[in-house]
Design a protein around this motif. Sequence first.
Motif, mmCIF file in Angstrom:
data_model
loop_
_atom_site.group_PDB
_atom_site.id
_atom_site.type_symbol
_atom_site.label_atom_id
_atom_site.label_comp_id
_atom_site.label_asym_id
_atom_site.label_seq_id
_atom_site.Cartn_x
_atom_site.Cartn_y
_atom_site.Cartn_z
ATOM 1 N N SER A 1 51.788 7.315 78.218
ATOM 2 C CA SER A 1 51.188 7.173 79.663
ATOM 3 C C SER A 1 49.994 6.580 80.056
ATOM 4 C CB SER A 1 51.329 8.589 80.466
ATOM 5 O OG SER A 1 51.049 8.561 81.729
ATOM 6 N N ARG A 2 49.064 6.857 79.207
ATOM 7 C CA ARG A 2 47.722 6.417 79.619
ATOM 8 C C ARG A 2 47.655 5.105 78.769
ATOM 9 N NH1 ARG A 2 42.521 9.428 77.038
ATOM 10 N NH2 ARG A 2 43.058 10.636 78.999
ATOM 11 N N PHE A 3 48.322 4.705 77.800
ATOM 12 C CA PHE A 3 48.381 3.028 77.343
ATOM 13 C C PHE A 3 49.251 2.461 78.256
ATOM 14 C CE2 PHE A 3 50.767 -0.131 75.011
ATOM 15 C CZ PHE A 3 49.611 -0.826 74.605
ATOM 16 N N GLY A 4 50.391 2.850 78.985
ATOM 17 C CA GLY A 4 51.116 2.267 80.015
ATOM 18 C C GLY A 4 50.575 1.835 81.270
ATOM 19 N N LYS A 5 49.545 2.820 81.564
ATOM 20 C CA LYS A 5 48.861 2.648 82.779
ATOM 21 C C LYS A 5 48.002 1.626 82.820
ATOM 22 C CE LYS A 5 49.336 6.940 84.854
ATOM 23 N NZ LYS A 5 48.506 8.363 85.336
ATOM 24 N N TRP A 6 47.070 1.504 81.240
ATOM 25 C CA TRP A 6 46.184 0.278 81.144
ATOM 26 C C TRP A 6 46.731 -0.892 80.885
ATOM 27 C CZ3 TRP A 6 45.283 -2.578 76.993
ATOM 28 C CH2 TRP A 6 43.983 -3.184 76.632
ATOM 29 N N ALA A 7 47.953 -1.019 80.410
ATOM 30 C CA ALA A 7 48.689 -2.083 80.102
ATOM 31 C C ALA A 7 49.204 -2.799 81.470
ATOM 32 C CB ALA A 7 49.760 -2.052 79.460
ATOM 33 N N LEU A 8 49.615 -1.950 82.485
ATOM 34 C CA LEU A 8 50.165 -1.988 83.758
ATOM 35 C C LEU A 8 48.887 -2.781 84.653
ATOM 36 C CD1 LEU A 8 52.340 -2.635 85.750
ATOM 37 C CD2 LEU A 8 51.616 -0.067 86.473
ATOM 38 N N SER A 9 47.839 -2.023 84.532
ATOM 39 C CA SER A 9 46.728 -2.367 85.334
ATOM 40 C C SER A 9 46.012 -3.974 84.747
ATOM 41 C CB SER A 9 45.484 -1.602 85.255
ATOM 42 O OG SER A 9 45.161 -1.385 83.718
ATOM 43 N N LEU A 10 46.154 -4.070 83.439
ATOM 44 C CA LEU A 10 45.731 -5.414 82.937
ATOM 45 C C LEU A 10 46.593 -6.683 83.378
ATOM 46 C CD1 LEU A 10 43.837 -6.824 80.674
ATOM 47 C CD2 LEU A 10 45.669 -6.245 79.225
ATOM 48 N N VAL A 11 48.123 -6.373 83.339
ATOM 49 C CA VAL A 11 48.959 -7.514 83.915
ATOM 50 C C VAL A 11 48.566 -7.408 85.319
ATOM 51 C CG1 VAL A 11 51.522 -7.715 84.319
ATOM 52 C CG2 VAL A 11 50.852 -6.754 82.067
ATOM 53 N N LEU A 12 48.401 -6.676 86.250
ATOM 54 C CA LEU A 12 48.186 -6.890 87.472
ATOM 55 C C LEU A 12 46.812 -7.708 87.758
ATOM 56 C CD1 LEU A 12 49.097 -3.228 89.194
ATOM 57 C CD2 LEU A 12 50.436 -5.294 89.415
ATOM 58 N N VAL A 13 45.793 -7.370 87.023
ATOM 59 C CA VAL A 13 44.542 -8.050 87.074
ATOM 60 C C VAL A 13 44.826 -9.561 86.648
ATOM 61 C CG1 VAL A 13 42.397 -8.443 86.211
ATOM 62 C CG2 VAL A 13 42.899 -6.228 87.066
#
Length: 149
Positions: A3-15
Amino acid sequence: MTSRFGKWALSLVLVAALGACSPTFRSHGYVPPEDELQTLSVGVDSRATVDDVVGAPSASGLLSGGDYYYVRTRIKEVGFRRPEVIERQVLAISFDQSDTIANIERFSLADGNIVPLTRRVTDSTVVGRGFLRQLLGNFGNIDPSQLFN
């Protein structure tokens, strides 16, 4: 942990996606500033004076000894959209027969019209003919007497 990795990846994609949408600007060319142009006098200064004070232009007239054109363009690019010209300045310095300044003019996008650039190409007589047709068409045009001269 997933879950932590998924949130980090999603935030990176959004940025990265938001960064791709931010506009970037490019500038091309050079137009001399107004204070340098104030030192030039119409009817008094020569082509050599313009070269010394303002510098050589990026474009000049078609013939040697033609007018000087300084062009500056600013282009805005946003993501995958087509680049848009947001500013264009053209400074035209024209000369008379004695290479004295005849006129100094400034133009911008608001002054100009869109000029479509076209190519002028000499028409070919081989349009629509294949290679074999061109090759076989030359057999009747050969003069054997000119082969030995």
